[in-house]
Write an enzyme that holds these catalytic residues in place. Structure first.
Site, PDB file in Angstrom:
ATOM      1  N   ASP A 207       0.836  -1.237   0.404  1.00  0.00           N
ATOM      2  CA  ASP A 207      -0.290   0.014   0.370  1.00  0.00           C
ATOM      3  C   ASP A 207       1.329   1.471  -0.070  1.00  0.00           C
ATOM      4  O   ASP A 207       2.347   1.458   0.828  1.00  0.00           O
ATOM      5  CB  ASP A 207      -1.188   0.164   1.360  1.00  0.00           C
ATOM      6  N   GLU A 270       1.364  -0.209  -4.929  1.00  0.00           N
ATOM      7  CA  GLU A 270      -0.022   0.657  -5.362  1.00  0.00           C
ATOM      8  C   GLU A 270       1.241   1.778  -5.701  1.00  0.00           C
ATOM      9  O   GLU A 270       2.223   2.288  -4.651  1.00  0.00           O
ATOM     10  CB  GLU A 270      -0.692   1.176  -4.133  1.00  0.00           C
TER      11      GLU A 270
HETATM   12  C1  NOJ Z   1      -4.074   3.336  -0.403  1.00  0.00           C
HETATM   13  C2  NOJ Z   1      -5.139   2.705  -0.422  1.00  0.00           C
HETATM   14  O1  NOJ Z   1      -5.723   1.399  -1.016  1.00  0.00           O
HETATM   15  C3  NOJ Z   1      -6.247   3.255   0.314  1.00  0.00           C
HETATM   16  O2  NOJ Z   1      -7.794   2.664   0.356  1.00  0.00           O
HETATM   17  C4  NOJ Z   1      -5.746   3.778   1.554  1.00  0.00           C
HETATM   18  O3  NOJ Z   1      -7.035   4.627   2.714  1.00  0.00           O
HETATM   19  C5  NOJ Z   1      -4.830   4.310   1.461  1.00  0.00           C
HETATM   20  N1  NOJ Z   1      -3.723   3.993   1.015  1.00  0.00           N
HETATM   21  C6  NOJ Z   1      -4.253   4.636   3.181  1.00  0.00           C
HETATM   22  O4  NOJ Z   1      -3.956   3.469   3.026  1.00  0.00           O
END
Ligand code: NOJ
Ligand code: MG
Length: 537
Positions: A207, A270
């Site tokens: 993430d 991500e």
């Molecule tokens: C990316 C995640 O996909 C999202 O849902 C989240 O709010 C943020 N990162 C913070 O962790």
């Protein structure tokens, strides 16, 4: 049913279709209206039937749920809302029995403010864990150290009255950023990864991986030149000093090295910062991610010209030997079926499974789930509360999965945590299972086609000029050439072909193995895969 791998020489993460599950919204087993691991366990046969090769599971760790699991208070336990570690082990075993891999979401950038590490860190300036987070003194006026903004609104710095310093949070104030410069943090996190790798997970989706390190000089961000009255306030500045810093790249390399201690695992990430930066996240010399996630299909205007340009831009932005990846839905983005309509959502599916690279879709996309309409009063997502009025609420795409047409859609026996939304009667699994032309049938056939057509995995990608907003490209291997033609409009179009071919699949699922000579007639919203019989166009 176990699917045969189409090309056994390719690593699993190149051949399989990846299915993202948001556990709160997939299947509830205990009537509390929130999905859980045992619910998911009861649906593994569906996943096998559908033909997905891997599940990416959004966080199930212990969490106060301010950001629904992306705020973790214990990295090595399952939140009781979702079940137990034993349930988790059962799930891994059940998936593996069906030859389905499990990719776990991990959140290295921040913890919950309830995590014992942060509780210690904020207890005193002398605490041994003080440097596990990013603390800074106020500026000369007593305000935050610089102009950095939280992605979720307001300053990214939160004042701690007891120890008289600010801590940094890229997201919610309840999500303090870990200090990745501190080797102790990196060691601790490596152990978190190993904990789950030993339990049998096949990989991670990392993430917010691009924001692990911040500029040590804490320099102010420059203004964002694209900022206007419609831009959400958190985007006022360009994130130069907080995104994709060189140190962040080295931390990703360290995570990759941990993964490599175990055979056959994969690292997804991500990544922030748009297409032009995505190539950095591969790097053949110093391996980083196997699959840096690419959201282009969700961010591009939906017409053949824009798609052709976007696809070209992305393919050119990644290194020659890099493996592409495409995403059609996620828990952070409006649903594709709402954005482009249910008819074009079929085109999107055909595009997803015929482009070169690994396809990722989000649970519910396969039945054309729409966004749920959620009023601001009903909103559960903090993003909406903190940055209201820009359509940032992520609840609409997080509505529960529909398994049948009953009142609770087979999701729960209790009150679903979010409203189910519209079109439940026709857009649910049971209804579409019994309809051999449904969106669900299309997804299944497309995945089956990918399994039996190695050309769709490893064939060359050959873009062609679009004709009348029909997106055209080929996938070619030594002995096969597939033409993909996708009508992105609501009108009929005829495409001129130079060769004869055989129509193998239509998004309408009503014509098969039809010979096509020099002209291919496409109906409104129709896409086809054709096998070309003579030499190139
Ligand atoms: C990316 C995640 O996909 C999202 O849902 C989240 O709010 C943020 N990162 C913070 O962790
Ligand atoms: Mg439950």
């Amino acid at each position: 049913m176990v699917h045969q791998r189409a090309d056994s020489r390719l690593e699993w993460w190149k051949c399989c279709s990846i299915y993202q599950i948001y556990p709160r919204s997939f299947q509830d087993s205990d009537g509390d209206g929130v999905g859980d691991l045992n619910g998911l366990l009861s649906r593994v046969d569906y996943l096998a039937w559908l033909g997905v090769g891997a599940v990416w599971l959004s966080p199930v760790y212990r969490s106060p749920m301010r950001d629904f699991g992306y705020d973790i208070s214990d990295y090595t336990d399952v939140d009781p809302l979702f079940g137990t570690l034993t349930d988790f082990d059962r799930l891994v075993a059940a998936l593996h029995e069906r030859d389905i891999k499990l990719i776990l979401d991990v959140v290295p950038n921040h913890t919950s403010d309830q995590h014992p590490w942060f509780v210690e860190s904020r207890s005193s300036r002398d605490d041994p864990k003080r440097n596990w987070y990013v603390w800074a003194d106020p500026d000369a006026d007593g305000g935050p150290p610089n102009n950095w903004l939280s992605r979720f609104g307001g300053s990214a710095w939160e004042w701690d009255a007891r120890t008289e310093q600010y801590y940094y949070h890229a997201f919610l104030q309840e999500q303090p950023d870990l200090n990745w410069r501190n080797p102790a943090v990196r060691f601790a996190f490596a152990d978190v990864l190993r904990f789950w790798l030993r339990r049998g997970v096949d990989g991670f989706r990392v993430d917010a991986s691009a924001v692990l390190a911040e500029d040590p000089l804490l320099r102010d961000e420059p203004p964002n030149p694209d900022f206007d009255s419609k831009t959400p306030p958190p985007e006022r500045f360009k994130r130069v000093f907080t995104d994709a810093r060189p140190e962040t790249m080295s931390y990703i390399e360290e995570m990759r090295a941990i993964i490599e201690e175990f055979p056959d695992r994969a690292l997804l990430g991500e990544v922030q910062g748009g297409i032009d930066r995505i190539g950095q996240f591969y790097d053949a010399e110093r391996p980083r991610f196997h699959l840096p996630l690419n959201f282009l299909l969700l961010d591009t205007d939906w017409d053949a010209t824009s798609l052709a340009a976007g696809i070209d831009q992305y393919i050119n932005a990644i290194p020659d030997d890099a493996w592409p990846v495409w995403i059609l839905g996620s828990h952070d983005k409006p649903r594709i079926a709402t954005r482009i309509g249910i008819e074009q959502a079929r085109i999107a599916a055909m595009l997803l499974f015929t482009l070169p690279g690994t396809p990722i879709f989000y649970a519910g996309d396969e039945i054309g789930m729409p966004n749920s309409v959620i009023s601001s009063e009903e909103a559960r997502d903090q993003f909406e509360a903190l940055v209201p009025g820009y359509g940032l609420n992520r609840d609409p795409e997080r509505a529960p999965m529909r398994w049948d047409g009953n009142e609770k859609a087979g999701f729960t026996s209790g009150e679903p945590w979010l409203p189910l939304g519209d079109h439940v009667k026709e857009r649910n699994v049971a209804a579409q299972l019994s309809d051999d032309r449904s969106v669900l049938s299309l997804y299944r056939q497309l995945m089956a086609l990918r399994q039996t057509e190695p050309t769709l995995h490893s064939g060359q990608f050959q873009p062609l000029r679009s004709q009348s907003q029909v997106l055209l490209f080929e996938r070619c291997s030594d002995d096969r050439r597939l033409l993909i033609a996708l009508n992105t409009t609501t009108g009929s179009h005829t495409v001129a072909l130079h060769d004869r071919g055989m129509l193998r699949l239509s998004t309408h699922l009503d014509r098969l193995d039809e010979p096509v000579a020099s002209q291919l007639h496409l109906r409104p919203n129709e896409g086809v895969v054709m096998e070309m019989l003579t030499s190139s166009l």
